[in-house]
Enzyme design. Structure first.
Site, short mmCIF file in Angstrom:
data_model
loop_
_atom_site.label_atom_id
_atom_site.label_comp_id
_atom_site.label_asym_id
_atom_site.label_seq_id
_atom_site.Cartn_x
_atom_site.Cartn_y
_atom_site.Cartn_z
N GLU A 151 36.42 30.71 26.23
CA GLU A 151 37.12 31.95 25.86
C GLU A 151 37.58 32.68 27.12
OE1 GLU A 151 35.81 35.13 26.47
OE2 GLU A 151 33.93 34.43 27.36
N ARG A 154 38.75 39.60 27.35
CA ARG A 154 38.25 40.75 28.12
C ARG A 154 37.62 41.75 27.17
NH1 ARG A 154 43.78 42.54 30.30
NH2 ARG A 154 44.15 41.66 28.25
N LYS A 207 37.11 27.46 33.08
CA LYS A 207 36.59 28.81 32.83
C LYS A 207 35.98 29.41 34.10
CE LYS A 207 35.15 32.48 31.17
NZ LYS A 207 34.86 33.17 29.98
N ASN A 211 37.51 32.73 36.26
CA ASN A 211 36.75 33.96 36.54
C ASN A 211 36.48 34.12 38.03
OD1 ASN A 211 36.72 34.89 33.98
ND2 ASN A 211 34.53 34.70 33.63
N PHE A 252 44.82 42.34 38.95
CA PHE A 252 43.49 42.19 39.57
C PHE A 252 43.51 42.45 41.07
CE2 PHE A 252 40.17 41.08 36.55
CZ PHE A 252 40.94 41.19 35.41
N LEU A 253 44.42 43.35 41.47
CA LEU A 253 44.46 43.77 42.86
C LEU A 253 44.23 45.27 42.93
CD1 LEU A 253 47.47 41.66 44.25
CD2 LEU A 253 45.03 41.33 44.70
N CYS A 263 30.23 39.00 32.93
CA CYS A 263 30.89 37.72 33.22
C CYS A 263 31.05 37.42 34.70
CB CYS A 263 32.25 37.68 32.53
SG CYS A 263 32.13 38.04 30.77
C1 UGA Z 1 36.41 38.88 32.31
C2 UGA Z 1 37.74 38.13 32.32
O1 UGA Z 1 38.81 39.01 32.64
C3 UGA Z 1 38.02 37.47 30.98
O2 UGA Z 1 39.21 36.69 31.05
C4 UGA Z 1 36.84 36.55 30.62
O3 UGA Z 1 37.00 35.94 29.38
C5 UGA Z 1 35.57 37.38 30.60
O4 UGA Z 1 35.37 37.98 31.90
C6 UGA Z 1 34.43 36.44 30.26
O5 UGA Z 1 34.13 35.54 31.06
O6 UGA Z 1 33.92 36.51 29.14
P1 UGA Z 1 35.61 41.30 31.46
O7 UGA Z 1 34.32 41.00 32.16
O8 UGA Z 1 35.59 41.84 30.08
O9 UGA Z 1 36.51 39.96 31.39
O10 UGA Z 1 36.36 42.35 32.34
P2 UGA Z 1 37.62 42.47 33.33
O11 UGA Z 1 38.63 43.31 32.69
O12 UGA Z 1 38.04 41.16 33.83
O13 UGA Z 1 36.94 43.32 34.52
C7 UGA Z 1 35.84 42.82 35.26
C8 UGA Z 1 35.46 43.74 36.37
O14 UGA Z 1 36.42 43.72 37.42
C9 UGA Z 1 35.35 45.22 35.98
O15 UGA Z 1 34.18 45.75 36.59
C10 UGA Z 1 36.60 45.86 36.55
O16 UGA Z 1 36.44 47.22 36.86
C11 UGA Z 1 36.80 45.03 37.79
N1 UGA Z 1 38.21 45.00 38.26
C12 UGA Z 1 39.17 44.39 37.53
C13 UGA Z 1 38.54 45.59 39.48
O17 UGA Z 1 37.67 46.14 40.19
N2 UGA Z 1 39.82 45.51 39.92
C14 UGA Z 1 40.81 44.91 39.21
O18 UGA Z 1 41.97 44.88 39.69
C15 UGA Z 1 40.47 44.34 37.98
#
Ligand code: UGA
Length: 433
Positions: A151, A154, A207, A211, A252-253, A263
């Protein structure tokens, strides 16, 4: 088609509900009786926008049901999705005991051809482990296939991610299993979703690779932000300038206190363990983890510095506790880490989060939890934004300035514009700008 989804955690519940919405008959199974009775009562044990409406609709239309009867559900299903937890062991590797237990139950209840699919993020080789267990322990001699269908959901936008995915990855060897899984996902053909069909091991690794790469982008931009601070550059413009290169991409920047959640921290660590197990060092991902650990501590220093170094006896107002907005999940949340550290350094903390306070209260009792952002700011020595919930983006800044003891704002999610904050008379600290 009847399918069974084992595990009603985040992944299982969203997957089961969305498949039901595609028109398939889905039974979601969990051994946790309390969770199943909650679901049967129409309540959703997790926070995910839009999920309750979708569950209600599909239960009403009789395509979705919940049970603790694992054996009966396995027997009735053609496709079985395994979405149980794979928590980290002390050494960072994934604990597969729930998966093994489920595989044994499937073996004992195999009453015809079935496709057994892993949906949870599992180490490479889990598919063949499941296959071995079922082969060794099956009661009746029936054909089955094991597949991997990772999967990419998010938290906070899981339904959208399921219904409109960038891609669907199917790892399976047998044409029959591939055909059945493609059929399950056939509603996505209409929106021309790309399908990646490969072997089980490759799918499992896709996967982790995805990630770990996203986590790499985050640690990269966080280190870039730290350089920007030293040389007086603006990391947002750096990210924009880089991101317009289509080979890099703009997502993601966004700099901040580092990645959290259930995750990225777990999967990056597990990937380094997978590499080690095979005699390799995944040096980039190891560095990504180190940078992420360092970044949180750097944020604590930032807050201390904004308050003159010593925060003993100071009151710090905190907005946001979850690891990101639109979830109540505080697992590995940088915000929770930072609050803990501030308390250790002798400060007191007032906090507000739109959804994460109940969870945080269980692990942090000596925080004053408030009803809104203004109660947090009232009388505090500084205000720190730790999670970028939408409602923190348009605060009444004049009011905040009036009620704070001193106009100090530490914005670890770069929600506000430095120039504007300066003009308003704030001492404003952010990340890499
Ligand atoms: C993440 C992946 O984005 C999903 O594709 C994946 O399915 C999921 O893990 C999983 O393995 O189940 P998620 O953990 O829900 O999803 O959250 P994200 O939106 O990816 O954010 C992860 C972390 O990165 C957060 O703490 C967020 O604040 C941080 N982040 C994200 C940043 O610091 N900067 C960014 O530019 C993006």
């Amino acid at each position: 088609m009847n399918i069974c989804v084992i595990g009603t955690g985040y992944v299982g519940l969203v997957t089961g509900t969305c498949f039901a919405d595609f028109g398939v008959n889905v039974v979601c199974v969990d051994k946790d009786e309390a969770k199943i009775s909650t679901l049967r009562n129409g309540e959703i044990p997790i926070y995910e926008p839009g999920l309750k409406e979708l569950v209600d609709k599909n239960v009403r239309e009789r395509r979705l049901s919940f049970t603790t009867d694992l054996e009966g559900s396995i027997r009735k299903a053609l496709v079985i999705f395994i979405a149980v937890g794979t928590p980290s062991r002390n050494d960072g590797s994934a604990d597969l005991s729930y998966i093994e237990e489920v595989a044994r139950t499937i073996a004992r209840n195999l009453n015809g051809y079935k496709v057994i699919v892993t949906k949870s993020t599992v180490p490479v080789g889990t598919g063949s482990l499941i296959e071995r267990i079922i082969k060794n322990e099956q009661n009746e001699d029936h054909k089955f296939d094991v597949a991997s269908n990772p999967e990419f959901l998010r938290e906070g936008s899981a339904i959208e991610d399921f219904m409109r995915p960038n891609r669907v990855v199917i790892g399976a060897r047998s044409p029959q299993a591939i055909a059945i899984l493609k059929d399950l996902y056939s509603p996505l053909y209409l929106i021309e979703t790309p399908f990646v069909i490969t072997d089980v091991e490759t799918a499992e690794l896709i996967k982790y690779a995805s990630n770990a790469f996203l986590a790499t982008k985050i640690s990269f931009i966080n280190e870039m932000a730290n350089i920007c601070e030293e040389v007086g550059a603006d990391v947002h413009m750096v990210a924009k300038g880089m991101g317009l290169d289509k080979r890099i991409g703009p997502k993601f920047l966004h700099p901040g206190p580092g990645f959290g959640g259930s995750c990225f921290p777990k999967d990056t660590l597990a990937l380094t363990r997978i590499a080690r197990k095979h005699g390799l060092n995944f040096r980039i991902v190891e560095a990504v983890i180190d940078v992420n650990t360092y970044q949180r501590e750097r944020m604590v220093d930032k807050i201390k510095k904004a308050l003159g170094g010593d925060i003993t006896g100071k009151c710090i107002g905190v907005l946001g506790l979850t690891f990101k907005p639109n979830t109540d999940d505080i697992r590995e949340s940088p915000a929770v880490y930072i609050v803990k550290r501030l308390l250790e350094e002798g400060a007191s903390v007032k906090a507000f989060d739109p959804a994460g306070m109940e969870n945080t209260k269980r692990i942090l009792q000596n925080v004053t939890y408030c009803a809104d952002s203004y109660e947090v700011a009232d009388g505090s020595d500084a205000l720190a934004i730790l999670t970028e919930w939408n409602q923190f983006r348009k605060l009444d800044l004049d009011r905040i300035k009036r009620i704070l003891k001193a106009p100090v704002m530490i914005d670890l999610r770069n929600v506000y514009e430095p120039q504007d904050m300066k003009r308003r008379g704030f001492k404003y600290v952010c990340v890499g700008r």
